[in-house]
Design a protein around this motif. Sequence first.
Motif, PDB file in Angstrom:
ATOM      1  N   ALA A 199       0.849  -1.195   0.000  1.00 13.29           N
ATOM      2  CA  ALA A 199       0.000   0.000   0.000  1.00 13.29           C
ATOM      3  C   ALA A 199       0.879   1.237   0.000  1.00 13.29           C
ATOM      4  N   VAL A 200       0.338   2.313  -0.549  1.00 17.38           N
ATOM      5  CA  VAL A 200       1.022   3.605  -0.546  1.00 17.38           C
ATOM      6  C   VAL A 200       0.080   4.635   0.051  1.00 17.38           C
ATOM      7  N   LEU A 201       0.573   5.394   1.018  1.00 17.01           N
ATOM      8  CA  LEU A 201      -0.169   6.504   1.592  1.00 17.01           C
ATOM      9  C   LEU A 201       0.250   7.791   0.904  1.00 17.01           C
ATOM     10  N   PHE A 202      -0.739   8.623   0.585  1.00 15.11           N
ATOM     11  CA  PHE A 202      -0.475   9.888  -0.102  1.00 15.11           C
ATOM     12  C   PHE A 202      -1.040  11.055   0.697  1.00 15.11           C
ATOM     13  N   PRO A 203      -0.275  12.160   0.778  1.00 16.52           N
ATOM     14  CA  PRO A 203      -0.757  13.320   1.523  1.00 16.52           C
ATOM     15  C   PRO A 203      -1.718  14.203   0.739  1.00 16.52           C
ATOM     16  N   ALA A 205      -4.535  14.568  -2.929  1.00 15.72           N
ATOM     17  CA  ALA A 205      -5.353  13.860  -3.918  1.00 15.72           C
ATOM     18  C   ALA A 205      -4.679  13.784  -5.276  1.00 15.72           C
ATOM     19  N   GLU A 206      -3.907  14.806  -5.634  1.00 18.33           N
ATOM     20  CA  GLU A 206      -3.270  14.813  -6.950  1.00 18.33           C
ATOM     21  C   GLU A 206      -2.293  13.651  -7.094  1.00 18.33           C
ATOM     22  N   GLN A 207      -1.478  13.432  -6.066  1.00 17.68           N
ATOM     23  CA  GLN A 207      -0.539  12.315  -6.102  1.00 17.68           C
ATOM     24  C   GLN A 207      -1.283  10.978  -6.129  1.00 17.68           C
ATOM     25  N   TYR A 208      -2.332  10.891  -5.345  1.00 15.22           N
ATOM     26  CA  TYR A 208      -3.100   9.648  -5.308  1.00 15.22           C
ATOM     27  C   TYR A 208      -3.694   9.329  -6.676  1.00 15.22           C
ATOM     28  N   GLU A 209      -4.279  10.310  -7.323  1.00 13.09           N
ATOM     29  CA  GLU A 209      -4.900  10.073  -8.626  1.00 13.09           C
ATOM     30  C   GLU A 209      -3.852   9.693  -9.673  1.00 13.09           C
ATOM     31  N   ALA A 210      -2.692  10.346  -9.613  1.00 11.45           N
ATOM     32  CA  ALA A 210      -1.615   9.986 -10.543  1.00 11.45           C
ATOM     33  C   ALA A 210      -1.179   8.542 -10.321  1.00 11.45           C
ATOM     34  N   ALA A 211      -1.094   8.127  -9.058  1.00 13.29           N
ATOM     35  CA  ALA A 211      -0.693   6.761  -8.756  1.00 13.29           C
ATOM     36  C   ALA A 211      -1.770   5.766  -9.171  1.00 13.29           C
ATOM     37  N   PHE A 212      -3.036   6.113  -8.974  1.00 12.94           N
ATOM     38  CA  PHE A 212      -4.112   5.197  -9.363  1.00 12.94           C
ATOM     39  C   PHE A 212      -4.036   4.898 -10.857  1.00 12.94           C
ATOM     40  N   LEU A 213      -3.837   5.929 -11.646  1.00  8.44           N
ATOM     41  CA  LEU A 213      -3.731   5.722 -13.087  1.00  8.44           C
ATOM     42  C   LEU A 213      -2.585   4.767 -13.414  1.00  8.44           C
ATOM     43  N   ARG A 214      -1.425   5.031 -12.847  1.00  6.78           N
ATOM     44  CA  ARG A 214      -0.249   4.225 -13.187  1.00  6.78           C
ATOM     45  C   ARG A 214      -0.368   2.798 -12.662  1.00  6.78           C
ATOM     46  N   HIS A 215      -1.068   2.584 -11.561  1.00  3.13           N
ATOM     47  CA  HIS A 215      -1.165   1.226 -11.019  1.00  3.13           C
ATOM     48  C   HIS A 215      -2.203   0.402 -11.776  1.00  3.13           C
TER      49      HIS A 215
END
Length: 388
Positions: A199-203, A205-215
Motif C-alpha cells: 500500500a502507498v499513503l499519499f498526503p 489527492a493529486e498524487q493519489y490520482e496519478a498513482a491510481f492511473l499508473r497502477h
Amino acid sequence: MSGRSPQTFEFPAWPQFDETERTGLQRALEQGQWWRIGGSEVDTFEREFAEYHGAPHALAVTNGTHALELALQVLGVGPGTEVIVPAFTFISSSQAAQRLGAVAVPVDVDLDTYCLDPVAVESALTPRTRAIMPVHMAGHFADMDALQKLSADSGVPLIQDAAHAHGARWRGQKVGELGSIAAFSFQNGKLMTAGEGGAVLFPDAEQYEAAFLRHSCGRPRTDRRYFHGTSGSNFRLNEFSASVLRAQLGRLAGQIDTREQRWPLLESLLAEVPGVVPQSRDERNDRNPHYMAMFRVPELGEERRNALVDALVERGLPAFVGFRAIYRSDGFWETCAPDLSVDELARRCPNSEALTRDSIWLHHRTLLGTEQQMHDIASVIAETVAAA
C-alpha cells in the motif's frame, strides 16, 4: 538451560488468522467481483488503512516493492535522477529506484537505531537527487525531524519506506500524518499480511490520482474505450487479499501493544549479555510495532555471526542474519548503480559494514510470547554467544 530441544519454544504462529479472515474471504467470493474494479473489498481496505495511519489517501497494490516503485514514479524519479537510500536495508529499497532508471545512492545509517543518518544524507545530496528514502528499520522511525528539515531546505521530497512500520508513531504522529508519501508491504512475514500485497499513503489527492492511473495500466476508472492516460503497469490488488488485510488490520493494534510490552524486557535482558548490543530507541519514536527484535554481537565477524544464528535456530529460536549492505550484493550493480566501487562505498558506510557483519534479528512473533519466554530467549542467546 543447555540442551534445550527445538520444541521448547512454542511461540505464537505466524501468520495469525481466525474466523474474521474466513468471513472476509467468503464475503469477497460471494460478491461476484474478484478484482478491485467492481468489487468493494479493496476500496474499503484502502479507507480503513488510510484512517488507521492518519493519511488522506491510501492505494493498495500488489506488493511492497511495487509500492515503492509506484511512489517513486509519482515523485518524478526516472533516468537522470538519483534516489538516496540507506546502505543497510532490504534491497527492494534500491531496486525500486533502479528499475525506473534512477541511480540508487547508498548512504550510511545510525549505529544505534540502524536508520538513515541525516548527516550522511546531506553529504550525498546533488542537483540530481529526486527523492530521499528513509527506511523505518524494524519498526523504528528514522530521524524524521532532521530529515523533514533537510527535505524542506533542499526541496527534495521524502518517501518513507514503512514496510516495517505499520502502526508506528513519531512524536505522536502516525506515518500518514507526517506529510510525505509512505510505502508499506504485506508480504508473509510482515506485521499484517495477505501473503503478498502493499500500500502507498499519499498526503494529497493529486498524487493519489496519478498513482491510481499508473497502477491500473494508465486507465481511468470510468474508461470504456481504452484511452490510457499515461504509462503504467498492473499493480492492482485483488479482492481476496484485501478481505484478508481488513481482518489483519483489525488485530494489529493489540499485537503492537503486546510487542511494546515485551521488547523493553527482552532489550534489558539482552543488554546484560556480554558482547550483545540491542537496537536502541529514540524516545521520539513513541510507538514502535517491532517488526524485528534486532541486536548486534560486535567484533564477532560475519562467519562466526552466521554460525551463531545457525546455533540459535538449532535451539528453537526463529533467528536470522541481518541485511547485507546493498552494495555487497551483485544485484545492486546490474543496473543504475553509482559511479563508485564497493570499497569506496564501504569507506563511506562504516556502520552499514558493521551491521552487515554482526547484526541478528528474531521474528516478531517472538515478541508475542510470554514474559517468561523473554527470559528464556535471553538465556539461550547468552549461552550461545558465550559458546561462540
